[in-house]
Write an enzyme that holds these catalytic residues in place. Structure first.
Site, PDB file in Angstrom:
ATOM      1  N   HIS A 252       0.858  -1.186   0.000  1.00  0.00           N
ATOM      2  CA  HIS A 252       0.000   0.000   0.000  1.00  0.00           C
ATOM      3  C   HIS A 252       0.888   1.228   0.000  1.00  0.00           C
ATOM      4  O   HIS A 252       1.920   1.255   0.660  1.00  0.00           O
ATOM      5  CB  HIS A 252      -0.907   0.001   1.240  1.00  0.00           C
TER       6      HIS A 252
ATOM      7  N   ASP B 264      -7.921  -5.581  -0.195  1.00  0.00           N
ATOM      8  CA  ASP B 264      -8.290  -6.326  -1.395  1.00  0.00           C
ATOM      9  C   ASP B 264      -7.775  -7.762  -1.390  1.00  0.00           C
ATOM     10  O   ASP B 264      -8.197  -8.572  -2.218  1.00  0.00           O
ATOM     11  CB  ASP B 264      -7.780  -5.593  -2.643  1.00  0.00           C
TER      12      ASP B 264
HETATM   13  N1  ACO Z   1       4.308  -7.769  -4.299  1.00  0.00           N
HETATM   14  C1  ACO Z   1       5.643  -7.815  -4.391  1.00  0.00           C
HETATM   15  N2  ACO Z   1       6.433  -6.739  -4.336  1.00  0.00           N
HETATM   16  C2  ACO Z   1       5.850  -5.557  -4.208  1.00  0.00           C
HETATM   17  C3  ACO Z   1       4.456  -5.414  -4.087  1.00  0.00           C
HETATM   18  C4  ACO Z   1       3.681  -6.583  -4.140  1.00  0.00           C
HETATM   19  N3  ACO Z   1       2.367  -6.524  -4.052  1.00  0.00           N
HETATM   20  N4  ACO Z   1       4.152  -4.112  -3.947  1.00  0.00           N
HETATM   21  C5  ACO Z   1       5.303  -3.442  -3.973  1.00  0.00           C
HETATM   22  N5  ACO Z   1       6.334  -4.322  -4.136  1.00  0.00           N
HETATM   23  C6  ACO Z   1       7.740  -3.995  -4.171  1.00  0.00           C
HETATM   24  C7  ACO Z   1       8.131  -3.336  -5.482  1.00  0.00           C
HETATM   25  O1  ACO Z   1       8.493  -4.290  -6.462  1.00  0.00           O
HETATM   26  C8  ACO Z   1       9.258  -2.466  -5.052  1.00  0.00           C
HETATM   27  O2  ACO Z   1      10.392  -3.283  -4.887  1.00  0.00           O
HETATM   28  P1  ACO Z   1      11.864  -2.748  -5.320  1.00  0.00           P
HETATM   29  O3  ACO Z   1      12.094  -1.553  -4.444  1.00  0.00           O
HETATM   30  O4  ACO Z   1      12.732  -3.902  -5.028  1.00  0.00           O
HETATM   31  O5  ACO Z   1      11.729  -2.397  -6.763  1.00  0.00           O
HETATM   32  C9  ACO Z   1       8.861  -2.006  -3.654  1.00  0.00           C
HETATM   33  O6  ACO Z   1       7.990  -3.012  -3.175  1.00  0.00           O
HETATM   34  C10 ACO Z   1       8.128  -0.676  -3.643  1.00  0.00           C
HETATM   35  O7  ACO Z   1       7.080  -0.709  -4.605  1.00  0.00           O
HETATM   36  P2  ACO Z   1       6.372   0.569  -5.211  1.00  0.00           P
HETATM   37  O8  ACO Z   1       5.616   0.175  -6.423  1.00  0.00           O
HETATM   38  O9  ACO Z   1       7.338   1.697  -5.330  1.00  0.00           O
HETATM   39  O10 ACO Z   1       5.404   0.962  -4.014  1.00  0.00           O
HETATM   40  P3  ACO Z   1       4.099   1.822  -4.150  1.00  0.00           P
HETATM   41  O11 ACO Z   1       3.950   2.566  -2.906  1.00  0.00           O
HETATM   42  O12 ACO Z   1       4.035   2.599  -5.407  1.00  0.00           O
HETATM   43  O13 ACO Z   1       3.054   0.626  -4.273  1.00  0.00           O
HETATM   44  C11 ACO Z   1       1.036  -0.445  -4.601  1.00  0.00           C
HETATM   45  C12 ACO Z   1       1.796   0.585  -3.780  1.00  0.00           C
HETATM   46  C13 ACO Z   1       0.803   0.122  -6.019  1.00  0.00           C
HETATM   47  C14 ACO Z   1      -0.307  -0.703  -3.930  1.00  0.00           C
HETATM   48  C15 ACO Z   1       1.870  -1.757  -4.711  1.00  0.00           C
HETATM   49  O14 ACO Z   1       2.168  -2.246  -3.418  1.00  0.00           O
HETATM   50  C16 ACO Z   1       1.175  -2.823  -5.545  1.00  0.00           C
HETATM   51  O15 ACO Z   1       1.333  -2.824  -6.783  1.00  0.00           O
HETATM   52  N6  ACO Z   1       0.444  -3.769  -4.886  1.00  0.00           N
HETATM   53  C17 ACO Z   1      -0.283  -4.786  -5.598  1.00  0.00           C
HETATM   54  C18 ACO Z   1      -1.623  -4.197  -6.097  1.00  0.00           C
HETATM   55  C19 ACO Z   1      -2.593  -3.935  -4.961  1.00  0.00           C
HETATM   56  O16 ACO Z   1      -2.799  -4.768  -4.086  1.00  0.00           O
HETATM   57  N7  ACO Z   1      -3.239  -2.760  -5.013  1.00  0.00           N
HETATM   58  C20 ACO Z   1      -4.286  -2.387  -4.028  1.00  0.00           C
HETATM   59  C21 ACO Z   1      -3.906  -1.155  -3.275  1.00  0.00           C
HETATM   60  S1  ACO Z   1      -5.111  -0.865  -2.014  1.00  0.00           S
HETATM   61  C22 ACO Z   1      -6.387  -0.137  -2.791  1.00  0.00           C
HETATM   62  O17 ACO Z   1      -6.277   0.499  -3.807  1.00  0.00           O
HETATM   63  C23 ACO Z   1      -7.711  -0.354  -2.197  1.00  0.00           C
END
Ligand code: ACO
Length: 378
Positions: free
Chosen positions: A257, A313
């Site tokens: 998140h 989710d």
């Molecule tokens: N699984 C594995 N690795 C992840 C995940 C995940 N779900 N989410 C983030 N990471 C990792 C990234 O690969 C990144 O790793 P790195 O630094 O080695 O490259 C690091 O964590 C940071 O990720 P970002 O994308 O920069 O984090 P951000 O704050 O933008 O991400 C987000 C938030 C978009 C929700 C992300 O965690 C994601 O894509 N999750 C999966 C989709 C999801 O569940 N979305 C629902 C959000 S809640 C809502 O909208 C109700």
């Protein structure tokens, strides 16, 4: 020397507005609506009462709630002309697109009728009745009249399943609607407020919110989480699946998140609901729950150290399935619930409106490029 210009990509960590609607306590893993702990609201309140709280900024008295619910029930009705519009949008599209299309097609007429608050309440009432019928039509049934006496949650299940829902199903969906009602300024709410800041109307903001919520990084994550559980298929396959997924740099859907770097407080509540749903409904819900539980356990060992925990989710697919919502409509139910958050933000923002117009940092070719006639270009 002047500091270099900085671009705040993703607006991460940037405050874009003031709001009295929700407080995300990201240190203690708590969420409050207008100061009330969402956990308490889920236990004691209804989606209707929470809608009142968010729209009016206070909990209603008994008489105020009754009047609000009566008004909402009137708005939940769909007459034959409105059902015809639902059939039309369902013929050309489905899911969130159909919901948005309904508001695009009817918005003008709805705008001309009443104050922005009236329009907000109308949209909250209409949304569930429209979506329930869109799901019916997608499933091969004809549209039917809503039953507002069942409340927003019960009416939605009734339209989708053609059956009066069990009390536990109404309770589950009502709780899910409360949990999705408001959450500060994620992309969809920001989109809704940007539209509102141009002094566009309530329905245009809702349409912007719906279309922005659609993406898998935002509202679309619940369906993606469901598909992931189906793909894994069996708790014994979780380890191998996760290892491969992470080695391919795939994301675990329903994990992570932008704001919570600890367990999402909403996810904690939905996790307990998912366990109850699995116990009551059994079958498919139980099978999904077993995969999800094992995936959470294993994924946490790898992802928790990076601040990645389940968001709501991750657990909603089991609850949606238990109440009869098809997976391709999970996000649309989220939209129905979040409409109250979007419109509450819009009404709040309009109290002191300022057009939202950020800047871009130009990184293209230098100004003054020579225009070459088309015949001379190669
Ligand atoms: N699984 C594995 N690795 C992840 C995940 C995940 N779900 N989410 C983030 N990471 C990792 C990234 O690969 C990144 O790793 P790195 O630094 O080695 O490259 C690091 O964590 C940071 O990720 P970002 O994308 O920069 O984090 P951000 O704050 O933008 O991400 C987000 C938030 C978009 C929700 C992300 O965690 C994601 O894509 N999750 C999966 C989709 C999801 O569940 N979305 C629902 C959000 S809640 C809502 O909208 C109700």
């Amino acid at each position: 020397m002047e500091a270099p210009l900085k671009v705040y990509k993703g607006l991460e960590g940037i405050y874009v507005l003031e709001s009295a609607l929700s407080l995300l306590d990201t240190e203690n893993g708590k969420l409050y609506y207008v100061g009330y702990d969402v956990e308490e609201l889920v236990a004691k309140s209804s989606y209707e009462e929470v809608s009142y709280l968010l729209l009016k900024g206070k909990l209603p008295t008994k008489a105020e709630l009754e009047a609000f619910v009566e008004k909402l029930k009137g708005e939940m009705q769909l007459d034959e002309k409105e059902l015809e519009t639902v059939r039309l949008v369902s013929k050309r599209s489905s899911g969130m697109d159909a919901l948005a299309a309904y508001f695009v097609l009817t918005g003008r007429g709805l705008v001309d009728d009443g104050s922005p608050m009236d329009q907000a309440i109308r949209a909250i009432g209409k949304a569930g009745s429209v979506l329930g019928n869109v799901i019916r039509i997608d499933g091969g049934e004809d549209a039917m009249y809503p039953d507002p006496s069942l409340g927003v949650a019960g009416n939605l299940i009734y339209l989708v399943t053609s059956r009066k829902p069990e009390p536990y199903q109404i309770e589950f969906l009502d709780d899910i609607l409360i949990l999705h009602a408001e959450h500060g300024v994620p992309a969809s709410t920001f989109g809704a407020v940007v539209a509102a800041s141009t002094l566009s109307d309530v329905y245009s903001s809702i349409v912007t919110g719906i279309m922005t919520l659609k993406g898998p990084l935002h509202g679309g994550a619940s369906e993606a989480a469901y598909q992931q559980f189906v793909e894994i298929g069996d708790p014994n396959r979780v380890e191998a699946w996760l290892e491969k997924a992470l080695s391919e740099r795939r994301r675990v859907m329903g994990f992570g998140h932008r704001v919570y770097k600890i367990y999402d407080p909403r996810a904690k509540i939905v996790k307990a609901m998912a366990a109850r749903a699995a116990a009551i409904a059994g079958g498919r819900v139980k099978a999904l729950y077993e995969v999800a539980s094992r995936l959470e356990e294993v994924a946490l060992t790898k992802l928790a150290p990076k601040g990645l925990f389940p968001n709501l989710d991750f657990w909603t697919p089991m609850v949606y399935t238990a109440v009869g919502i098809p997976p391709n409509y999970f996000t649309a139910v989220f939209a129905v619930s979040r409409i109250v958050g979007w419109v509450a933000h819009v009404l709040e923002y309009w109290k002191d409106n300022r057009l939202i117009r950020p800047l871009h940092l130009y990184v293209g070719p230098p100004a003054g490029q020579k225009y070459v006639p088309i015949e001379e270009r190669h």
